[in-house]
Design an enzyme around this catalytic site. Sequence first.
Site, PDB file in Angstrom:
ATOM      1  N   HIS A 252      31.014 -17.966  21.226  1.00 17.72           N
ATOM      2  CA  HIS A 252      32.087 -16.986  21.098  1.00 17.72           C
ATOM      3  C   HIS A 252      32.886 -17.186  19.806  1.00 17.72           C
ATOM      4  O   HIS A 252      33.101 -16.241  19.049  1.00 17.72           O
ATOM      5  CB  HIS A 252      33.020 -17.096  22.295  1.00 17.72           C
ATOM      6  CG  HIS A 252      34.125 -16.090  22.291  1.00 17.72           C
ATOM      7  ND1 HIS A 252      33.985 -14.816  22.780  1.00 17.72           N
ATOM      8  CD2 HIS A 252      35.410 -16.178  21.848  1.00 17.72           C
ATOM      9  CE1 HIS A 252      35.114 -14.149  22.635  1.00 17.72           C
ATOM     10  NE2 HIS A 252      36.006 -14.961  22.079  1.00 17.72           N
TER      11      HIS A 252
ATOM     12  N   HIS B  88      34.904 -16.124  14.481  1.00 13.83           N
ATOM     13  CA  HIS B  88      36.004 -16.603  13.642  1.00 13.83           C
ATOM     14  C   HIS B  88      35.565 -17.600  12.575  1.00 13.83           C
ATOM     15  O   HIS B  88      36.349 -18.446  12.169  1.00 13.83           O
ATOM     16  CB  HIS B  88      37.066 -17.263  14.524  1.00 13.83           C
ATOM     17  CG  HIS B  88      37.759 -16.325  15.447  1.00 13.83           C
ATOM     18  ND1 HIS B  88      38.652 -15.376  15.011  1.00 13.83           N
ATOM     19  CD2 HIS B  88      37.682 -16.158  16.780  1.00 13.83           C
ATOM     20  CE1 HIS B  88      39.097 -14.678  16.045  1.00 13.83           C
ATOM     21  NE2 HIS B  88      38.522 -15.136  17.126  1.00 13.83           N
TER      22      HIS B  88
ATOM     23  N   LYS C  55      35.030  -5.231  14.648  1.00 17.00           N
ATOM     24  CA  LYS C  55      36.046  -6.237  14.976  1.00 17.00           C
ATOM     25  C   LYS C  55      37.352  -5.677  14.446  1.00 17.00           C
ATOM     26  O   LYS C  55      37.615  -5.654  13.250  1.00 17.00           O
ATOM     27  CB  LYS C  55      35.722  -7.575  14.306  1.00 17.00           C
ATOM     28  CG  LYS C  55      36.759  -8.666  14.551  1.00 17.00           C
ATOM     29  CD  LYS C  55      36.679  -9.226  15.949  1.00 17.00           C
ATOM     30  CE  LYS C  55      37.599 -10.442  16.087  1.00 17.00           C
ATOM     31  NZ  LYS C  55      37.587 -10.995  17.451  1.00 17.00           N
TER      32      LYS C  55
END
Length: 378
Positions: free
Chosen positions: A254, A269, A312
Amino acid sequence: MKTWILLLTAGIACSVASDTAEDTEETETGPPDSAGLYTDADSCKGRCHERYNREDECHCNTKCEKHRNCCEDYHVHCSKDGRLKDTASRPAHSSEEFSSSHDSITNEELLSISEQLYKADVNRARKSDISINPQHLSSSAETRAKEDHAPEPLYTYVNEKLFSKPTYASFIRLLDNYQRMTGRGEAVSAEERKEQENFLREVMKTELMKTLYSFLHKKKRYSTQEEFVSDLDKMWFGLYSRGNSEGDSSGFEHVFSGEVKKGKVSGFHNWIRFYLLEKQGLVDYYGHNYDGPWTSYPDVLGMQFSWDGYVKEVGSAFIGCSPEFEFGLYTLCFIARPGKMCRLSLGGHQLGIQTYTWTKSTYGNDRKYIATAYVTSS
Protein backbone atom coordinates in the site's frame (compact mmCIF):
# COMPACT_ATOMS: atom_id res chain seq x y z
CA MET A 1 -1.85 10.74 -17.00
CA LYS A 2 -0.05 12.16 -13.99
CA THR A 3 0.28 11.92 -10.17
CA TRP A 4 0.06 14.49 -7.50
CA ILE A 5 1.94 14.32 -4.28
CA LEU A 6 0.33 16.87 -2.06
CA LEU A 7 2.14 18.18 0.90
CA LEU A 8 0.56 21.17 2.42
CA THR A 9 1.98 23.94 4.49
CA ALA A 10 -0.66 23.26 7.11
CA GLY A 11 -1.14 19.58 6.59
CA ILE A 12 -0.44 16.91 4.00
CA ALA A 13 -2.03 13.53 4.04
CA CYS A 14 -4.12 11.11 6.00
CA SER A 15 -5.18 7.47 5.74
CA VAL A 16 -7.84 5.56 7.57
CA ALA A 17 -7.81 2.18 9.18
CA SER A 18 -11.33 1.14 9.95
CA ASP A 19 -12.31 -0.46 13.25
CA THR A 20 -15.40 -1.88 11.63
CA ALA A 21 -15.99 -4.09 8.62
CA GLU A 22 -15.19 -1.22 6.27
CA ASP A 23 -11.99 -1.16 4.32
CA THR A 24 -9.14 1.23 4.91
CA GLU A 25 -9.11 3.86 2.21
CA GLU A 26 -6.48 6.53 2.04
CA THR A 27 -7.53 10.15 1.89
CA GLU A 28 -4.99 12.87 2.13
CA THR A 29 -6.03 16.27 3.24
CA GLY A 30 -5.14 19.88 2.80
CA PRO A 31 -4.85 22.73 5.27
CA PRO A 32 -7.84 24.16 7.10
CA ASP A 33 -8.47 26.71 4.39
CA SER A 34 -8.43 24.21 1.55
CA ALA A 35 -11.33 22.20 0.29
CA GLY A 36 -9.49 19.04 1.15
CA LEU A 37 -7.39 16.68 -0.87
CA TYR A 38 -9.90 13.90 -0.80
CA THR A 39 -13.52 14.01 -1.73
CA ASP A 40 -16.30 11.55 -2.38
CA ALA A 41 -16.77 8.54 -0.12
CA ASP A 42 -13.37 8.77 1.50
CA SER A 43 -13.67 12.40 2.62
CA CYS A 44 -15.42 14.19 5.50
CA LYS A 45 -16.14 17.27 3.42
CA GLY A 46 -19.84 17.95 3.98
CA ARG A 47 -20.25 14.82 6.14
CA CYS A 48 -19.28 16.03 9.63
CA HIS A 49 -21.25 14.39 12.46
CA GLU A 50 -23.36 12.30 10.12
CA ARG A 51 -24.84 9.12 11.55
CA TYR A 52 -22.78 5.96 11.43
CA ASN A 53 -23.35 3.78 8.38
CA ARG A 54 -21.43 0.53 8.19
CA GLU A 55 -21.47 0.72 4.40
CA ASP A 56 -19.28 3.86 4.45
CA GLU A 57 -15.60 3.39 3.68
CA CYS A 58 -14.64 5.72 6.53
CA HIS A 59 -16.52 7.85 9.04
CA CYS A 60 -17.00 11.44 10.20
CA ASN A 61 -19.07 11.08 13.36
CA THR A 62 -17.95 12.16 16.82
CA LYS A 63 -16.87 8.64 17.79
CA CYS A 64 -14.67 7.90 14.79
CA GLU A 65 -11.48 8.98 16.55
CA LYS A 66 -12.25 6.61 19.40
CA HIS A 67 -12.79 3.75 16.96
CA ARG A 68 -9.99 4.92 14.65
CA ASN A 69 -12.12 4.75 11.53
CA CYS A 70 -12.25 8.45 10.60
CA CYS A 71 -11.67 9.57 7.05
CA GLU A 72 -8.22 11.01 6.57
CA ASP A 73 -9.45 14.59 6.39
CA TYR A 74 -11.65 14.38 9.50
CA HIS A 75 -9.33 16.67 11.43
CA VAL A 76 -9.46 19.28 8.67
CA HIS A 77 -13.23 19.44 8.25
CA CYS A 78 -14.74 18.26 11.52
CA SER A 79 -12.54 18.50 14.62
CA LYS A 80 -12.82 21.61 16.77
CA ASP A 81 -9.18 22.63 16.53
CA GLY A 82 -8.56 21.44 12.98
CA ARG A 83 -5.93 18.92 14.04
CA LEU A 84 -5.66 15.36 15.13
CA LYS A 85 -5.03 15.01 18.80
CA ASP A 86 -1.54 13.80 19.65
CA THR A 87 -1.28 11.59 22.67
CA ALA A 88 2.36 11.58 23.75
CA SER A 89 1.89 8.67 26.10
CA ARG A 90 0.21 6.48 23.51
CA PRO A 91 1.44 2.89 23.88
CA ALA A 92 3.73 1.69 21.16
CA HIS A 93 3.03 -1.13 18.74
CA SER A 94 2.36 -3.82 21.30
CA SER A 95 -0.35 -5.13 23.56
CA GLU A 96 1.76 -4.02 26.51
CA GLU A 97 1.08 -0.73 28.26
CA PHE A 98 4.33 1.20 28.33
CA SER A 99 3.25 3.40 31.18
CA SER A 100 6.45 4.20 33.04
CA SER A 101 8.31 7.39 32.30
CA HIS A 102 11.31 5.28 31.33
CA ASP A 103 9.45 3.24 28.73
CA SER A 104 7.19 5.85 27.18
CA ILE A 105 8.36 7.65 24.05
CA THR A 106 8.00 11.39 24.52
CA ASN A 107 7.54 14.02 21.85
CA GLU A 108 11.00 15.36 22.65
CA GLU A 109 12.52 11.93 22.14
CA LEU A 110 10.80 11.63 18.77
CA LEU A 111 12.29 14.95 17.67
CA SER A 112 15.73 13.80 18.79
CA ILE A 113 15.70 10.31 17.29
CA SER A 114 14.32 11.57 13.97
CA GLU A 115 17.23 14.01 13.69
CA GLN A 116 19.59 11.12 14.38
CA LEU A 117 17.99 9.05 11.63
CA TYR A 118 18.14 12.02 9.28
CA LYS A 119 21.88 12.38 9.86
CA ALA A 120 22.37 8.62 9.51
CA ASP A 121 20.84 8.53 6.03
CA VAL A 122 24.15 8.35 4.19
CA ASN A 123 22.51 6.70 1.18
CA ARG A 124 20.25 9.65 0.43
CA ALA A 125 20.53 11.38 -2.91
CA ARG A 126 22.89 14.31 -3.22
CA LYS A 127 21.57 17.52 -4.69
CA SER A 128 23.26 16.71 -8.00
CA ASP A 129 21.66 13.25 -8.14
CA ILE A 130 18.09 14.39 -8.76
CA SER A 131 16.49 17.20 -10.72
CA ILE A 132 12.74 17.73 -10.56
CA ASN A 133 10.40 20.08 -12.38
CA PRO A 134 7.41 20.77 -10.05
CA GLN A 135 5.82 23.18 -12.56
CA HIS A 136 2.28 24.28 -11.70
CA LEU A 137 1.41 25.13 -8.09
CA SER A 138 -2.23 24.11 -7.85
CA SER A 139 -5.03 25.58 -5.79
CA SER A 140 -7.46 23.38 -3.88
CA ALA A 141 -10.07 23.96 -6.57
CA GLU A 142 -7.67 22.77 -9.26
CA THR A 143 -6.87 19.71 -7.16
CA ARG A 144 -10.53 18.74 -7.04
CA ALA A 145 -10.80 19.12 -10.81
CA LYS A 146 -8.31 16.27 -11.32
CA GLU A 147 -6.85 17.98 -14.37
CA ASP A 148 -3.32 17.86 -15.72
CA HIS A 149 -1.63 21.22 -15.17
CA ALA A 150 1.94 20.03 -15.75
CA PRO A 151 2.83 19.31 -19.37
CA GLU A 152 6.26 17.92 -18.50
CA PRO A 153 7.32 14.98 -16.30
CA LEU A 154 8.21 15.62 -12.67
CA TYR A 155 11.67 14.07 -12.90
CA THR A 156 14.09 15.56 -15.39
CA TYR A 157 17.12 13.64 -14.11
CA VAL A 158 17.89 10.88 -11.62
CA ASN A 159 21.35 9.43 -11.15
CA GLU A 160 20.45 5.76 -11.43
CA LYS A 161 23.75 4.75 -9.87
CA LEU A 162 21.82 5.22 -6.64
CA PHE A 163 19.80 2.15 -7.54
CA SER A 164 22.86 -0.08 -7.44
CA LYS A 165 23.25 0.48 -3.71
CA PRO A 166 22.15 -2.66 -1.81
CA THR A 167 19.12 -1.16 -0.06
CA TYR A 168 17.87 0.50 -3.25
CA ALA A 169 18.42 -2.62 -5.36
CA SER A 170 16.69 -4.91 -2.87
CA PHE A 171 13.82 -2.42 -2.52
CA ILE A 172 13.26 -2.13 -6.27
CA ARG A 173 13.12 -5.90 -6.64
CA LEU A 174 10.05 -5.89 -4.38
CA LEU A 175 8.02 -3.46 -6.46
CA ASP A 176 6.88 -5.90 -9.16
CA ASN A 177 5.66 -8.50 -6.67
CA TYR A 178 2.17 -7.10 -6.26
CA GLN A 179 -1.23 -7.14 -7.96
CA ARG A 180 -2.29 -3.52 -7.64
CA MET A 181 -6.04 -4.12 -7.73
CA THR A 182 -7.53 -4.72 -4.29
CA GLY A 183 -9.84 -7.68 -4.12
CA ARG A 184 -7.36 -9.93 -5.91
CA GLY A 185 -5.39 -12.12 -3.56
CA GLU A 186 -1.60 -11.93 -3.51
CA ALA A 187 0.29 -15.17 -4.11
CA VAL A 188 3.77 -14.84 -2.59
CA SER A 189 6.25 -17.12 -4.31
CA ALA A 190 9.35 -18.55 -2.67
CA GLU A 191 11.46 -16.15 -4.72
CA GLU A 192 9.40 -13.15 -3.60
CA ARG A 193 9.68 -14.28 0.00
CA LYS A 194 13.46 -14.36 -0.36
CA GLU A 195 13.35 -10.84 -1.78
CA GLN A 196 11.46 -9.63 1.29
CA GLU A 197 14.00 -11.28 3.59
CA ASN A 198 16.87 -9.82 1.59
CA PHE A 199 15.46 -6.31 1.82
CA LEU A 200 15.16 -6.60 5.60
CA ARG A 201 18.66 -7.98 5.80
CA GLU A 202 20.10 -5.13 3.73
CA VAL A 203 18.34 -2.32 5.60
CA MET A 204 19.41 -3.78 8.94
CA LYS A 205 23.04 -3.47 7.82
CA THR A 206 22.66 0.32 7.72
CA GLU A 207 23.59 2.61 10.57
CA LEU A 208 20.16 4.19 10.29
CA MET A 209 18.24 1.03 11.11
CA LYS A 210 20.76 0.03 13.77
CA THR A 211 20.17 3.41 15.39
CA LEU A 212 16.42 2.89 15.26
CA TYR A 213 16.69 -0.58 16.80
CA SER A 214 18.98 0.70 19.57
CA PHE A 215 16.44 3.39 20.44
CA LEU A 216 13.50 0.96 20.49
CA HIS A 217 15.55 -1.56 22.47
CA LYS A 218 16.29 1.05 25.14
CA LYS A 219 12.58 1.85 25.26
CA LYS A 220 11.92 -1.88 25.86
CA ARG A 221 9.97 -2.40 22.67
CA TYR A 222 12.23 -5.23 21.53
CA SER A 223 14.60 -7.51 23.43
CA THR A 224 16.74 -8.56 20.47
CA GLN A 225 17.42 -7.45 16.92
CA GLU A 226 16.01 -10.77 15.72
CA GLU A 227 12.71 -9.97 17.43
CA PHE A 228 12.70 -6.53 15.82
CA VAL A 229 13.34 -7.91 12.31
CA SER A 230 10.65 -10.56 12.77
CA ASP A 231 8.15 -7.88 13.73
CA LEU A 232 9.17 -5.68 10.78
CA ASP A 233 8.52 -8.62 8.52
CA LYS A 234 5.03 -9.20 9.86
CA MET A 235 3.87 -5.59 10.26
CA TRP A 236 5.02 -4.60 6.76
CA PHE A 237 4.75 -7.77 4.66
CA GLY A 238 1.98 -9.65 6.44
CA LEU A 239 -1.06 -10.03 4.19
CA TYR A 240 -4.59 -8.98 5.06
CA SER A 241 -7.79 -8.38 3.11
CA ARG A 242 -8.56 -4.85 1.90
CA GLY A 243 -11.10 -6.08 -0.63
CA ASN A 244 -13.12 -9.24 -1.15
CA SER A 245 -10.20 -11.65 -1.44
CA GLU A 246 -8.11 -13.10 1.35
CA GLY A 247 -4.63 -11.64 1.58
CA ASP A 248 -4.92 -8.99 -1.14
CA SER A 249 -2.89 -6.26 0.59
CA SER A 250 -0.05 -5.42 2.94
CA GLY A 251 1.43 -2.31 4.48
CA PHE A 252 4.44 -2.43 2.18
CA GLU A 253 2.34 -2.83 -0.95
CA HIS A 254 0.00 0.00 0.00
CA VAL A 255 2.61 2.55 1.09
CA PHE A 256 5.50 1.89 -1.27
CA SER A 257 4.11 0.13 -4.35
CA GLY A 258 0.57 1.52 -4.42
CA GLU A 259 -2.85 0.03 -4.99
CA VAL A 260 -6.01 0.74 -6.94
CA LYS A 261 -9.32 0.51 -5.13
CA LYS A 262 -12.71 1.47 -6.55
CA GLY A 263 -11.09 3.19 -9.51
CA LYS A 264 -8.69 5.38 -7.51
CA VAL A 265 -5.04 5.15 -6.56
CA SER A 266 -4.57 4.35 -2.89
CA GLY A 267 -1.27 4.62 -1.03
CA PHE A 268 1.70 5.04 -3.41
CA HIS A 269 4.00 7.29 -1.38
CA ASN A 270 7.43 6.43 -2.74
CA TRP A 271 9.59 8.57 -5.01
CA ILE A 272 11.54 5.67 -6.51
CA ARG A 273 8.35 3.88 -7.55
CA PHE A 274 7.02 7.11 -9.02
CA TYR A 275 10.20 7.80 -10.99
CA LEU A 276 10.41 4.29 -12.43
CA LEU A 277 6.78 4.29 -13.55
CA GLU A 278 6.99 7.84 -14.92
CA LYS A 279 10.03 6.77 -16.93
CA GLN A 280 7.93 3.95 -18.44
CA GLY A 281 5.12 6.37 -19.29
CA LEU A 282 2.73 4.77 -16.80
CA VAL A 283 2.54 7.70 -14.38
CA ASP A 284 1.47 11.17 -15.46
CA TYR A 285 2.31 14.06 -13.13
CA TYR A 286 -0.45 16.70 -12.83
CA GLY A 287 1.20 19.33 -10.60
CA HIS A 288 1.96 20.08 -6.97
CA ASN A 289 0.48 22.06 -4.13
CA TYR A 290 3.39 21.95 -1.72
CA ASP A 291 7.18 21.92 -1.88
CA GLY A 292 8.96 21.50 1.43
CA PRO A 293 11.49 23.89 2.99
CA TRP A 294 14.49 21.60 2.57
CA THR A 295 17.19 22.77 0.19
CA SER A 296 18.78 19.33 -0.10
CA TYR A 297 17.45 15.78 -0.12
CA PRO A 298 15.33 14.35 1.29
CA ASP A 299 12.68 16.90 0.51
CA VAL A 300 8.89 16.59 0.64
CA LEU A 301 6.47 17.21 -2.21
CA GLY A 302 2.69 17.27 -2.34
CA MET A 303 1.22 16.35 -5.72
CA GLN A 304 -1.49 14.87 -7.89
CA PHE A 305 -1.01 12.30 -10.64
CA SER A 306 -2.55 9.47 -12.57
CA TRP A 307 -1.27 5.93 -12.74
CA ASP A 308 -2.16 4.17 -15.94
CA GLY A 309 -5.43 6.11 -15.99
CA TYR A 310 -6.26 5.91 -12.26
CA VAL A 311 -6.01 9.22 -10.41
CA LYS A 312 -4.31 9.97 -7.12
CA GLU A 313 -6.13 13.11 -6.10
CA VAL A 314 -3.70 14.08 -3.39
CA GLY A 315 -0.58 12.37 -2.17
CA SER A 316 2.62 13.07 -0.29
CA ALA A 317 6.13 11.71 -0.62
CA PHE A 318 9.70 12.19 0.44
CA ILE A 319 11.95 12.94 -2.52
CA GLY A 320 15.51 11.66 -2.64
CA CYS A 321 15.64 9.70 0.60
CA SER A 322 17.00 6.17 0.85
CA PRO A 323 14.57 3.24 1.19
CA GLU A 324 15.79 2.62 4.74
CA PHE A 325 15.05 6.23 5.72
CA GLU A 326 11.37 6.05 4.76
CA PHE A 327 11.04 2.51 6.06
CA GLY A 328 12.65 3.52 9.36
CA LEU A 329 10.66 6.72 9.93
CA TYR A 330 7.34 5.07 9.18
CA THR A 331 8.23 2.17 11.46
CA LEU A 332 9.24 4.51 14.27
CA CYS A 333 5.96 6.39 14.08
CA PHE A 334 3.85 3.26 13.74
CA ILE A 335 5.41 1.92 16.94
CA ALA A 336 5.50 5.18 18.89
CA ARG A 337 2.24 6.80 17.72
CA PRO A 338 0.06 4.15 16.03
CA GLY A 339 -2.96 5.79 14.44
CA LYS A 340 -1.80 9.23 15.55
CA MET A 341 0.12 12.19 14.24
CA CYS A 342 3.82 11.62 14.90
CA ARG A 343 5.80 14.86 14.98
CA LEU A 344 9.42 14.69 13.90
CA SER A 345 12.32 16.98 13.05
CA LEU A 346 14.54 16.64 9.98
CA GLY A 347 17.41 19.05 9.52
CA GLY A 348 15.77 21.54 11.87
CA HIS A 349 12.42 21.51 10.06
CA GLN A 350 9.45 19.84 11.69
CA LEU A 351 7.01 17.58 9.89
CA GLY A 352 4.55 14.85 10.73
CA ILE A 353 4.05 11.22 9.88
CA GLN A 354 0.52 9.87 10.01
CA THR A 355 0.04 6.13 10.39
CA TYR A 356 -3.02 3.95 10.70
CA THR A 357 -3.29 0.41 11.98
CA TRP A 358 -5.19 -2.37 10.25
CA THR A 359 -7.74 -3.34 12.86
CA LYS A 360 -9.68 -6.18 11.27
CA SER A 361 -6.97 -8.80 11.67
CA THR A 362 -3.89 -9.20 13.83
CA TYR A 363 -0.74 -11.27 14.19
CA GLY A 364 1.25 -12.55 17.14
CA ASN A 365 0.16 -11.23 20.51
CA ASP A 366 -2.69 -9.10 19.11
CA ARG A 367 -0.33 -6.89 17.15
CA LYS A 368 -1.62 -4.80 14.28
CA TYR A 369 -0.51 -4.62 10.67
CA ILE A 370 0.33 -1.31 9.04
CA ALA A 371 -2.64 0.01 7.07
CA THR A 372 -0.87 3.10 5.79
CA ALA A 373 1.84 5.64 6.58
CA TYR A 374 2.63 8.92 4.89
CA VAL A 375 4.35 12.23 5.49
CA THR A 376 2.41 15.34 6.44
CA SER A 377 3.09 18.63 8.14
CA SER A 378 3.30 18.60 11.92
